[in-house]
Each structure stands twice: as C-alpha cells, then as structure tokens.
Design a protein around this motif. Sequence first.
Motif, PDB file in Angstrom:
ATOM      1  N   THR A 292       0.815  -1.191   0.000  1.00 16.74           N
ATOM      2  CA  THR A 292       0.000   0.000   0.000  1.00 16.74           C
ATOM      3  C   THR A 292       0.854   1.248   0.000  1.00 16.74           C
ATOM      4  O   THR A 292       0.344   2.348  -0.018  1.00 16.74           O
TER       5      THR A 292
ATOM      6  N   ASN B 237      -1.097   9.648   6.303  1.00 15.42           N
ATOM      7  CA  ASN B 237      -2.492   9.294   6.516  1.00 15.42           C
ATOM      8  C   ASN B 237      -2.620   8.088   7.441  1.00 15.42           C
ATOM      9  O   ASN B 237      -3.512   7.266   7.283  1.00 15.42           O
ATOM     10  N   SER B 238      -1.702   7.969   8.401  1.00 15.09           N
ATOM     11  CA  SER B 238      -1.732   6.817   9.300  1.00 15.09           C
ATOM     12  C   SER B 238      -2.993   6.778  10.154  1.00 15.09           C
ATOM     13  O   SER B 238      -3.404   5.710  10.611  1.00 15.09           O
TER      14      SER B 238
ATOM     15  N   ASN C 263      -5.372   4.988   7.386  1.00 10.92           N
ATOM     16  CA  ASN C 263      -5.004   3.704   6.772  1.00 10.92           C
ATOM     17  C   ASN C 263      -3.767   3.083   7.391  1.00 10.92           C
ATOM     18  O   ASN C 263      -3.150   2.238   6.801  1.00 10.92           O
TER      19      ASN C 263
END
Length: 535
Positions: free
Chosen positions: A4, A531-532, A535
């Motif tokens: 990802t 964007n932890s 996601n």
Amino acid sequence: MTGTDSMAGAGSAAGTTTADPQHTQHHPSPTRRTFLKWSAAVGGTAALASTVTNLGMPHGSTAHAATEGIADAEGIADADRTVWSACTVNCGSRCPLRLQVKDGTVVRVLPDNTGTGQIGSQRVRACVRGRSIRHRIYNPDRLKKPLKRKPGTKRGDEQWQEISWDQALDEIAAKMTQIKADYGNEAIYINYGTGTLGSTISKSCDADVSAFARLMNTWGGYLDHYSDYSTTEITAAYPYFYGSWVDGNSFDDVATSHLQVLFGNNPIETRMSGGGQLFVTQQMRKEHAVRTIVIDPRYSETAVDLADEWIPIRPGTDAALVAGMIHVMVAENLHDQGFLDTYCIGFDDAHMPDGAPANASYRAYLAGRGADGVEKTPEWAASITGVPADQIRRLAREIALAKPCAITQGWGPQRQANGENTARAIFLLAAVTGNIGVSGGGTGARESARSISFVTPFNKGTTNPSKKIIPVFAWLDAIDHGEQMDTFNAGVCEKPASMAREAKVPVDDNGNPTNIKLDVPIKMVWQYGGNSIVN
C-alpha cells in the motif's frame, strides 16, 4: 504492486498469484509488452480525459491533460512562463519538473529536458504520477482552510465548519499548553508520514526532521516512534545480522556482476520514477546483459521486462527456499567457508558464541539436528515453496558459482508474520556465497542508490529532550492505555543518538535489559504529510 506504500518492494510475501509454482517462465516475448503499451496508451488517454473533466481543472485544459505522460510534446504556446520545480511525493526521487504557468495557475507539466541519456547524465524523467502533479495541486478534495467540528456533533459525524487561521492557531496553541500542564510533553506524539518524503524543508519523514519537531524540541520534547510501516520486520532483522541498517549494492554496480538475483524485488513498478531505479535497471540490462533471476509469486513488470528467468514461489516461503539451496551448497562444498569463518558467528558449531546451546548453529538446522529434527533438503524445500527440487539444486549451483552475484530483496518478503526470518535468510545467502563487500555482489538487502545528501534545516541545532520512543504501530495502544506500556510488554525503548528507524533497549551496568515505561497516554497526535490515522 502488492503493497500500500509506493516505496514498497512488491514481493514474495505480499504477492498474490494464480501461476503454477511448477512452471518456470523464461524471458517473455515482446508481443505482450506491445499489446500492453498500446492498450495503456488508448485506455490511459480516455481515463485521463474523464478524470480532468470530473475534477473541473482550470483553463479548460482537458485536451492538454489527456496527453500528459503519454506524448512528450512541446508545451502550451501562450503560457506566461515555465519554472523549474520537483515532485516531492513519497518515492523520494525528487524528479525535476518544468511547470508551465498561465495567470498564476499551472497549466501543463513537462519533464526534464536536460542530460545526455547516459547513466550519470540521464534525463530524470518523472513518472506518470509526477507528470500529473497538477491534479494533486488543484484537487477539489484538498483541504485549503482550517475546519473544526460543528458544536454538538461527535467525532465521525463528518460535520465541519470553516474557521480562520488565527482562530485555529490560537485554539491549537491553547490546547497544547493545557496538555503539557496536565500530562507533560510525553502526551504529545508526532505520527509517521511519508507524503512529503522528497522535500528538503517541509519533509515529513522521519518525524524528527519536521518543523513541528523543531518546535517541540524547544518546548520540552515529544513522544517519538521507531521503525516504519514499510520495513518493520527487516528493521528488526538488521541489528542481529549486521549491527545496524545497511543497504545493498546499487543497481549500476551490477555491471560487474556475473548474475543478479531479486527476491520479491520489483523496481520497475515500485521505483519507476526517472530519479529512481527504473532507468538504471533497464540500462544495465541493455548495456551489460547480466543474467537476472526474479523470485516472486507475482509475474511482476520486473519479471516481464528484466528477468531471464522467473521463479514463482508460494508467498512467504523464501526462507525455506534459501535453506534448501544452502543445503545443496554445503553438501557439494560450493559455499564460501573462508568468508564465514572470518566474518560470521553462528553458521556452524565451531563458530558459535560462548555459552550457546548444542545444535543451535545454522548447519545443525540444515542437517536436522535442530529443534524440529527435519533435514532441509531440496525436496523438503520444494514441498513448502512449490519450486521443484531439481530447480532448487540448479539455482543453488548457479548462484554459488556465479561470483560475484548481486542478491537483493524488496520489502514485500518481510511484510508478513515471520518476515524477520525471511529477511535474515536472504542476508545469509549473500554471506554463504561470499558476496558481501565486493563489487558486483551485495548484502542481500534492498539496493542502495546514488544520491545527493540534502541538509534538512529543522533537525539541526536542537534535540528532543524526551528519550522515550515507541514502535511505529503502537500509537493507538498508547492512546488507549499508554500508562500501562513498558519495554517488556510494548517495546518502549530509548531513542538512539542516530538512526530514527532503530531503537535501543535500555540496559544496566552488567548489560542486562532494564525496563522503562510511559507515564501518560497520548493526548495529542500531530499528523503531517501522511495518513496513518485512516489507513
């Protein structure tokens, strides 16, 4: 790509495939590539045109955007000026871009037009993502002003109201001051993010080079993390094998190799930028024709374009394949015993640390004298990996005899349960064949790259007074029950003097591990360029 993260090496851990593991695919015909090239061009043009229309790009630029990244035409004639910039997204390559500007708006993105096309002087041509950077700049979903949850709504309701920058900064500063007074600086955490990895001043990774880190350093410190989501397992493996993080030889060093072996390493998809490894691997193939073997469950673009031989393998079984090959090397005396005797501890019984238990060496494991009592023959490895035993024997002989042999691994193989042992097995193959520290060889790690070091000004002159550091994936636990987390139950460690990816277990004067703990839970998360949280 099977990860990802665009920095990820697609590979034998994360790949999914319907290919028959018994089948060996030699260098494919150009027919498929020709078909893919034309189908991508036709489909890509339509998709880009549709995307631009939906995003409502400025200046009616649909026709121009539709051909960006496909044709290398001249720029827009009536643009006001062309300025140099760079793509600073999370691959880290910093490919140069020429931005055509009209009325203060970027209307077209052009690639680098300098250089001779040779290694060391190539045109650093940005990939499709870099060439499409306008869509990131002008995306209607991009946040441009501060938003605050509407009064009376709860988190998750997605009800927001716009506020001024002055109000936002005042409220954040007041909240930080309150958190520091109530809980201390340890309650403020800077999260992982790689969205602006290629920047120099506004860089987001590692966290301690960011501008917010500098602010916190001057205000009492913050809670930091170690390792990262891309490389957690291999990061854990490095200290036990090499002492610290190491890279492999660079791809241009393959010019002096007799063979190249890539375990789950897919640079043509995952390092495709003009400033990355795509160009170098293709030039090495073109100029030096070094035989290349790709071991990967996926029939990746690297296997299509670069490999002389593709070895499909069941995902996550690389360590078994390595054991089967080393069993052959030892049985036929093809391994580099001199290198192992000089530089390695633990390969055989004669080179074990003092006090090690009997039959704990790797050779004992191969012979079946270890805890499992199973000899690691090619037949044993074949039953696990799906690679035929005769093929394992041939690979073992070819790799052992082709010195120097460039052995690398992507980051896919270590992204799994037991991924640490997978990474270490590939390191071990490089050691057993004596390819570490030689031109044309490598460490078994992911390849390094020629680069220019940039000074990151925000991590100079200040240090974080807080010495506690948590695993990158443990921040949610630290929000929920941080005060219960310590070295032994959650990996809370001391921050080392260097290498933010690694951490140091505290020890007493006798070298025995000691325990440190978090005193408070996390009460504020600073998420920048990543964007932890989602996601």
